[in-house]
Write an enzyme that holds these catalytic residues in place. Structure first.
Site, PDB file in Angstrom:
ATOM      1  N   CYS A   1       6.001  13.072 -13.307  1.00  0.00           N
ATOM      2  CA  CYS A   1       7.112  12.272 -13.893  1.00  0.00           C
ATOM      3  C   CYS A   1       7.222  10.890 -13.264  1.00  0.00           C
ATOM      4  CB  CYS A   1       8.429  13.034 -13.753  1.00  0.00           C
ATOM      5  SG  CYS A   1       9.063  13.085 -12.064  1.00  0.00           S
TER       6      CYS A   1
ATOM      7  N   HIS B   1       0.822  -1.215   0.000  1.00  0.00           N
ATOM      8  CA  HIS B   1       0.000   0.000   0.000  1.00  0.00           C
ATOM      9  C   HIS B   1       0.854   1.262   0.000  1.00  0.00           C
ATOM     10  CE1 HIS B   1      -3.636  -2.362   1.779  1.00  0.00           C
ATOM     11  NE2 HIS B   1      -3.429  -2.622   0.507  1.00  0.00           N
TER      12      HIS B   1
HETATM   13  N1  APR Z   1      -2.093  -6.426  18.384  1.00  0.00           N
HETATM   14  C1  APR Z   1      -2.598  -7.276  17.448  1.00  0.00           C
HETATM   15  N2  APR Z   1      -3.665  -6.974  16.668  1.00  0.00           N
HETATM   16  C2  APR Z   1      -4.217  -5.755  16.850  1.00  0.00           C
HETATM   17  C3  APR Z   1      -3.760  -4.827  17.814  1.00  0.00           C
HETATM   18  C4  APR Z   1      -2.638  -5.211  18.599  1.00  0.00           C
HETATM   19  N3  APR Z   1      -2.117  -4.402  19.534  1.00  0.00           N
HETATM   20  N4  APR Z   1      -4.547  -3.724  17.751  1.00  0.00           N
HETATM   21  C5  APR Z   1      -5.461  -3.959  16.781  1.00  0.00           C
HETATM   22  N5  APR Z   1      -5.272  -5.178  16.258  1.00  0.00           N
HETATM   23  C6  APR Z   1      -6.014  -5.829  15.167  1.00  0.00           C
HETATM   24  C7  APR Z   1      -7.484  -5.499  15.142  1.00  0.00           C
HETATM   25  O1  APR Z   1      -8.211  -6.442  15.928  1.00  0.00           O
HETATM   26  C8  APR Z   1      -7.805  -5.624  13.657  1.00  0.00           C
HETATM   27  O2  APR Z   1      -8.186  -6.954  13.336  1.00  0.00           O
HETATM   28  O3  APR Z   1      -5.473  -5.330  13.968  1.00  0.00           O
HETATM   29  C9  APR Z   1      -6.489  -5.294  12.958  1.00  0.00           C
HETATM   30  C10 APR Z   1      -6.477  -3.916  12.334  1.00  0.00           C
HETATM   31  O4  APR Z   1      -7.435  -3.923  11.296  1.00  0.00           O
HETATM   32  P1  APR Z   1      -7.587  -2.616  10.377  1.00  0.00           P
HETATM   33  O5  APR Z   1      -7.697  -1.417  11.262  1.00  0.00           O
HETATM   34  O6  APR Z   1      -8.668  -2.902   9.396  1.00  0.00           O
HETATM   35  O7  APR Z   1      -6.185  -2.489   9.634  1.00  0.00           O
HETATM   36  P2  APR Z   1      -5.687  -3.318   8.372  1.00  0.00           P
HETATM   37  O8  APR Z   1      -6.238  -4.697   8.372  1.00  0.00           O
HETATM   38  O9  APR Z   1      -4.229  -3.147   8.315  1.00  0.00           O
HETATM   39  O10 APR Z   1      -6.358  -2.499   7.155  1.00  0.00           O
HETATM   40  C11 APR Z   1      -6.018  -2.896   5.857  1.00  0.00           C
HETATM   41  O11 APR Z   1      -7.198  -0.994   4.951  1.00  0.00           O
HETATM   42  O12 APR Z   1      -7.792   1.221   4.900  1.00  0.00           O
HETATM   43  C12 APR Z   1      -6.924   0.292   4.404  1.00  0.00           C
HETATM   44  O13 APR Z   1      -4.850   0.939   3.569  1.00  0.00           O
HETATM   45  C13 APR Z   1      -5.511   0.631   4.753  1.00  0.00           C
HETATM   46  O14 APR Z   1      -3.679  -0.925   4.865  1.00  0.00           O
HETATM   47  C14 APR Z   1      -4.966  -0.634   5.382  1.00  0.00           C
HETATM   48  C15 APR Z   1      -5.974  -1.685   4.967  1.00  0.00           C
END
Ligand code: APR
Length: 236
Positions: free
Chosen positions: A119, A108
């Site tokens: 460019c 991402h």
């Molecule tokens: N340790 C482990 N897991 C955690 C912790 C922690 N301290 N805190 C939160 N989580 C978990 C949550 O339970 C959730 O399942 O991490 C996950 C975060 O999910 P999202 O907020 O949806 O993030 P992500 O999965 O990385 O999102 C994917 O969505 O908006 C786009 O570009 C953005 O890269 C991102 C993509």
């Protein structure tokens, strides 16, 4: 042993960089349609710059956590034994690299880079980015955007990622809700190849049913413990 590890915002959460979909997460406070699409950047570049400048400053103030360090250690230990760890991250921070990871594929994009929409050059960029900034490569003013993949854009390095997924012996997802494709489809692709899949997360993700193993808790606890078990297994 060839590991494919996918990380998400939960892997960096304890470093203070926040998550997107947890309670109080970024998308609960900011509207992605207004700040994280090419149309938003064309319509209101100053708002988009301000959003990513805030996030870039937050990343620069953050430090890698025990999960980042454990993954970096796993990668180097596996390499010593002829194995490999392919680290694919959805995160736009540089915490894997700062923890010593030899390789991290940012599907991402990366907050600490700027991309010239004219460019196409990408430049390491740590300070605030604004419309007045000039592209050091082509000299255009106002053509620099944060080097991140916005909603509606194609994620990066998909062929490399697909090749690594096809060659993996184990698929591991860490700190991701499993709600954004194509990353959310990697676990299903691994199951189609009938390889073990492991989820390390605070709580069951949207595709937790696709994992043959799971450990729930903070990444700074469950990831180092899992790495220890993997290293013990490769020792035997
Ligand atoms: N340790 C482990 N897991 C955690 C912790 C922690 N301290 N805190 C939160 N989580 C978990 C949550 O339970 C959730 O399942 O991490 C996950 C975060 O999910 P999202 O907020 O949806 O993030 P992500 O999965 O990385 O999102 C994917 O969505 O908006 C786009 O570009 C953005 O890269 C991102 C993509």
């Amino acid at each position: 042993m060839r590991l494919f590890v996918l990380t998400g915002a939960g892997c960096s959460a304890e470093s203070g960089t926040g998550t997107f979909r947890d309670k109080g997460g970024l998308w609960a406070c900011f509207d992605p349609a207004r700040l994280a699409t090419p149309k938003a950047f064309a319509r209101a570049p100053d708002d988009v710059h301000a959003f990513y400048n805030m996030r870039r400053r937050n990343v620069l103030e953050a430090h890698p956590n025990a999960a980042h360090y454990a993954l970096a250690r796993l990668g180097s230990e596996l390499a010593k034994r002829g194995g490999s760890l392919f680290l694919c991250t959805q995160n736009v921070d540089d915490l894997h690299e700062r923890a010593g990871a030899q390789q991290a594929v940012h599907m991402h994009g990366e907050l600490l880079k700027a991309r010239c929409v004219r460019c196409k050059a990408t430049i390491h960029w740590e300070q605030d980015l604004n419309r007045q900034d000039v592209c050091p490569s082509c000299g255009a003013e106002g053509s620099l955007s944060p080097d991140v993949v916005w909603f509606g854009e194609m994620p990066l390095h998909l062929e490399t990622i697909q090749n690594a997924l096809n060659a993996a012996d184990i698929f591991v997802a860490i700190g991701t809700s499993g709600s954004v494709y194509p990353a959310a489809g990697f676990a299903a692709a691994a199951r189609e190849r009938d390889i073990p899949t492991c989820e390390l997360n605070m709580e069951p993700s949207d595709n937790s049913h696709l994992f043959t193993e799971a450990h729930y808790g903070p990444a700074t606890e469950v990831v180092p413990a899992w790495v220890e078990r993997i290293l013990l297994a490769v020792e035997q």
